[in-house]
Scaffold this active site. Structure first.
Site, mmCIF file in Angstrom:
data_model
loop_
_atom_site.group_PDB
_atom_site.id
_atom_site.type_symbol
_atom_site.label_atom_id
_atom_site.label_comp_id
_atom_site.label_asym_id
_atom_site.label_seq_id
_atom_site.Cartn_x
_atom_site.Cartn_y
_atom_site.Cartn_z
ATOM 1 C CD GLU A 286 41.801 53.474 43.982
ATOM 2 O OE1 GLU A 286 41.141 54.652 43.232
ATOM 3 O OE2 GLU A 286 42.804 54.525 44.825
ATOM 4 C CB CYS A 320 36.109 49.006 38.335
ATOM 5 S SG CYS A 320 37.663 50.026 36.795
HETATM 6 P P1 NAP Z 1 39.049 40.807 44.719
HETATM 7 O O1 NAP Z 1 38.549 39.368 44.356
HETATM 8 O O2 NAP Z 1 39.083 41.640 45.393
HETATM 9 O O3 NAP Z 1 40.204 40.657 43.545
HETATM 10 C C1 NAP Z 1 41.715 41.743 43.779
HETATM 11 C C2 NAP Z 1 43.158 41.049 43.623
HETATM 12 O O4 NAP Z 1 42.708 40.450 45.704
HETATM 13 C C3 NAP Z 1 43.309 39.554 43.494
HETATM 14 O O5 NAP Z 1 44.352 39.702 43.746
HETATM 15 C C4 NAP Z 1 42.765 38.518 44.663
HETATM 16 O O6 NAP Z 1 43.295 37.567 44.134
HETATM 17 C C5 NAP Z 1 43.313 39.349 45.816
HETATM 18 N N1 NAP Z 1 43.324 38.837 47.247
HETATM 19 C C6 NAP Z 1 42.181 38.108 47.112
HETATM 20 N N2 NAP Z 1 41.556 37.805 48.287
HETATM 21 C C7 NAP Z 1 42.816 39.061 48.973
HETATM 22 C C8 NAP Z 1 42.479 39.392 50.448
HETATM 23 N N3 NAP Z 1 42.162 38.562 51.656
HETATM 24 N N4 NAP Z 1 44.239 39.621 50.393
HETATM 25 C C9 NAP Z 1 44.647 39.878 49.739
HETATM 26 N N5 NAP Z 1 44.321 40.510 48.185
HETATM 27 C C10 NAP Z 1 43.385 39.207 47.954
HETATM 28 O O7 NAP Z 1 38.759 41.317 42.614
HETATM 29 P P2 NAP Z 1 38.169 41.159 40.796
HETATM 30 O O8 NAP Z 1 37.062 39.840 41.278
HETATM 31 O O9 NAP Z 1 39.413 40.148 41.117
HETATM 32 O O10 NAP Z 1 38.429 42.331 40.533
HETATM 33 C C11 NAP Z 1 37.625 42.990 40.026
HETATM 34 C C12 NAP Z 1 36.579 43.680 41.075
HETATM 35 O O11 NAP Z 1 37.456 45.245 40.705
HETATM 36 C C13 NAP Z 1 35.219 44.775 40.860
HETATM 37 O O12 NAP Z 1 35.451 45.316 41.874
HETATM 38 C C14 NAP Z 1 35.763 45.746 40.080
HETATM 39 O O13 NAP Z 1 34.979 47.260 39.822
HETATM 40 C C15 NAP Z 1 37.231 46.754 41.032
HETATM 41 N N6 NAP Z 1 38.040 46.880 39.523
HETATM 42 C C16 NAP Z 1 38.094 48.366 40.600
HETATM 43 C C17 NAP Z 1 40.119 49.676 39.663
HETATM 44 C C18 NAP Z 1 39.578 50.648 40.398
HETATM 45 O O14 NAP Z 1 40.534 51.287 39.378
HETATM 46 N N7 NAP Z 1 38.627 51.815 40.483
HETATM 47 C C19 NAP Z 1 40.018 49.033 37.980
HETATM 48 C C20 NAP Z 1 39.933 47.565 37.627
HETATM 49 C C21 NAP Z 1 38.571 46.877 39.144
HETATM 50 P P3 NAP Z 1 43.496 36.316 43.960
HETATM 51 O O15 NAP Z 1 42.502 36.152 42.127
HETATM 52 O O16 NAP Z 1 43.791 34.855 44.307
HETATM 53 O O17 NAP Z 1 41.906 36.039 44.577
#
Ligand code: NAP
Ligand code: MG
Length: 515
Positions: A286, A320
């Site tokens: 997601e 999001c």
């Molecule tokens: P993110 O940077 O993608 O991080 C999400 C998770 O992924 C964190 O736990 C992060 O760990 C981890 N992660 C980072 N690099 C990774 C890798 N190479 N392999 C596996 N996991 C990894 O996203 P964010 O900045 O935290 O969140 C914001 C984004 O989430 C926005 O784009 C938002 O739209 C989206 N979102 C979507 C929904 C939905 O339901 N569609 C809901 C909420 C948020 P670290 O924290 O350690 O980097």
């Protein structure tokens, strides 16, 4: 019979008693700040030398907690624990598994403000936003537990007289939940306990910005009787342990919520069959959104302005589902813009500890810098109406911002900013509004403010988003009422809080007994 469930009510903070209770919770949590938290692997607390330091984004001098940081060896131990625990947990009666969640929900409900207060400090959530986050987490526990009880007998299929046929769902095995920081309790909780109540075992890697609130859920689940190894708490670097566990040949499923960059990377890696792997990995991915509110010429313009306001600036636009684009009919464009500008003037930005704060900080320096870069992009591409300023002296505060007259294909109309920034674009008729609304690579949420029923019906068919709302804002989906997930590059549309969510983490088995 499964008990019916209505969602957890939101707290009315205009009631003095509720206000007092939240202040008490803030005081209590304040007295708990700065502690150390271990990993939890196979029920054992593991303390590591390397740490994640969780800080308050409203005041970076305040440490929320110091959390042990898992490396690949810990990830491997967690996988072994999850694999071992799966053998018995998957055989537990689904109702017994559900009872762990019901108990956890009851405990958290009793300590609701405390959970919310942790989020006020750990990620800068204003009271209302934190309260909704906790309520949603409780809803996920209650809803998925009921879903599992309903799924227990499977679904009736036909049998001829010489046979008895059965169709039922079984869990997949050990898997990985990777959660974001923006709904650090609700999404972390839902994406963990959903697969878990279905009979899977979980390695939980919470976002590095919000590991403490995730630890609090672990404490409650353990108190609720969750056996060891069923959920293993392993905060750590996404790139180090994330990649390791995504690639792991024994990982059965990956439940990811976060950015498009990371989500697409996981999707691709998960598709590759590793040596020793005997299955295809399931992925629920997601990702982001670029969500639009359409305002028709026949519409309640005050409703439009209020809907844009709370959808754009709730939790500083870090949802999001946040409205980052307003597409407005040219006949009412100036009026709607002026109404939103006026409302925006009154948005209070500050420390969310105070109940008068509408908008707190953004999550950290990285987010602050990225959003401030978009301010410059916006100034080049469009007309700054209000905001555009930031202050990162004590925390990461950004003014609510409006850019007007944005071209539909401009960067501020196309790219997810994830901050309190909304771009306005003008359109000549309803067809053009729909066309603009659909012109991004995403497809998560959208709203239409209109009194024209034919236009609403047109949008029902043509506005291509996973969650579409009429005459309200585009945020604030509720578990069981608005199952949530998006189209296109917003992800796999797993529909969190929906009736078929658990099936993503189960496989149907057909059994024929011939007589
Ligand atoms: P993110 O940077 O993608 O991080 C999400 C998770 O992924 C964190 O736990 C992060 O760990 C981890 N992660 C980072 N690099 C990774 C890798 N190479 N392999 C596996 N996991 C990894 O996203 P964010 O900045 O935290 O969140 C914001 C984004 O989430 C926005 O784009 C938002 O739209 C989206 N979102 C979507 C929904 C939905 O339901 N569609 C809901 C909420 C948020 P670290 O924290 O350690 O980097
Ligand atoms: Mg990130």
């Amino acid at each position: 019979m499964v008990q019916p469930y209505t969602h957890e009510p939101f707290t009315d903070f205009s009631v003095e008693e509720n206000k007092r209770a939240y202040k008490e919770a803030l005081d209590y949590v304040k007295s708990q700040l700065g502690k150390e938290y271990p990993l939890i692997i196979n029920g054992e607390k593991v303390t590591t030398d390397e740490k994640i330091v969780s800080v308050n984004p409203a005041d970076t001098d305040i440490t929320i907690g110091t959390v042990s940081k898992a490396n690949q060896d810990h990830a491997e131990t967690a996988m072994e624990a999850a694999e071992a625990a799966f053998k018995s947990w998957s055989k537990w009666d689904p109702e017994a598994r559900a009872n762990v969640l019901f108990r956890a929900a009851a405990i958290i409900r009793r300590r609701k403000h405390e959970f919310s207060a942790w989020m006020t400090y750990e990620i800068g959530k204003p009271w209302k936003e934190a309260d909704a986050d906790t309520a949603e987490g409780i809803d996920f526990l209650e809803y998925y537990a009921r879903q599992m009880v309903e799924l227990k007998p499977g679904i009736p299929i036909n049998s001829r007289s010489i046979e008895h046929n059965q169709f039922r769902y079984i869990p997949l095995g050990p898997g990985l939940t990777i959660s974001p920081w923006n709904l650090p309790f609700a999404i972390m909780c839902g994406t963990t306990v959903g697969p878990m109540v279905a009979g899977n075992t979980v390695m939980l890697k919470p976002a590095s910005n919000t590991p403490v609130i995730a630890y609090k859920l672990m404490e409650v689940l353990i108190e609720s009787g969750m056996p060891k190894g069923v959920i293993n708490y392993i905060p750590g670097s996404g790139s180090a342990i994330g990649d390791y566990l995504v690639d792991h040949p024994k990982t059965r499923w990956i439940n990811f919520t976060g950015s498009k960059e990371v989500g697409t990377r996981i999707y691709e890696r998960a598709a590759k069959i590793q040596p020793g792997q005997h299955h295809l990995k399931r992925t629920a991915i997601e990702m982001g959104g670029k969500d639009t509110i359409i305002v028709d010429n026949e519409a309640d313009l005050d409703l439009a302005a209020e809907s844009i306001l709370y959808s754009a600036y709730g939790f500083s636009g870090q949802k999001c589902s946040a409205c980052s684009r307003a597409v407005v009919h040219e006949e009412v464009y100036d009026e709607v813009l002026e109404k939103v500008r006026t409302l925006t003037e009154n948005v209070s930005v500050g420390n969310p500890e105070k109940d008068s704060t509408y908008m707190g900080p953004v999550k950290d320096q990285e987010a602050y810098d990225k959003i401030m870069e978009y301010m410059e992009v916006g100034k080049q591409e469009a007309r700054l109406v209000i905001g555009g300023e930031g202050d990162d002296n004590t925390g990461f505060f950004i003014q609510p911002t409006i850019f007007a007259d944005a071209a539909p294909d401009s960067r501020i109309m196309q790219e997810e900013i994830f901050g309190p920034v909304v771009a306005f674009a003008k359109a000549k008729d309803f067809d053009e509004m729909i066309e603009i609304a659909n012109n991004t690579e995403y497809g998560l949420t959208g709203a239409v403010i209109s009194n024209n029923r034919a236009h609403l019906e047109q949008a029902r068919e043509e506005f291509h988003v996973g969650n579409l709302y009429f005459n309200r804002g585009c945020t604030a989906a509720i578990v069981g009422y608005q199952p949530f997930g998006g189209f296109n590059m917003s992800g796999t549309d797993a529909k969190a809080g929906g009736p078929d969510y658990l099936l993503h983490f189960m496989q149907p088995k057909t059994i024929t007994d011939q007589f």
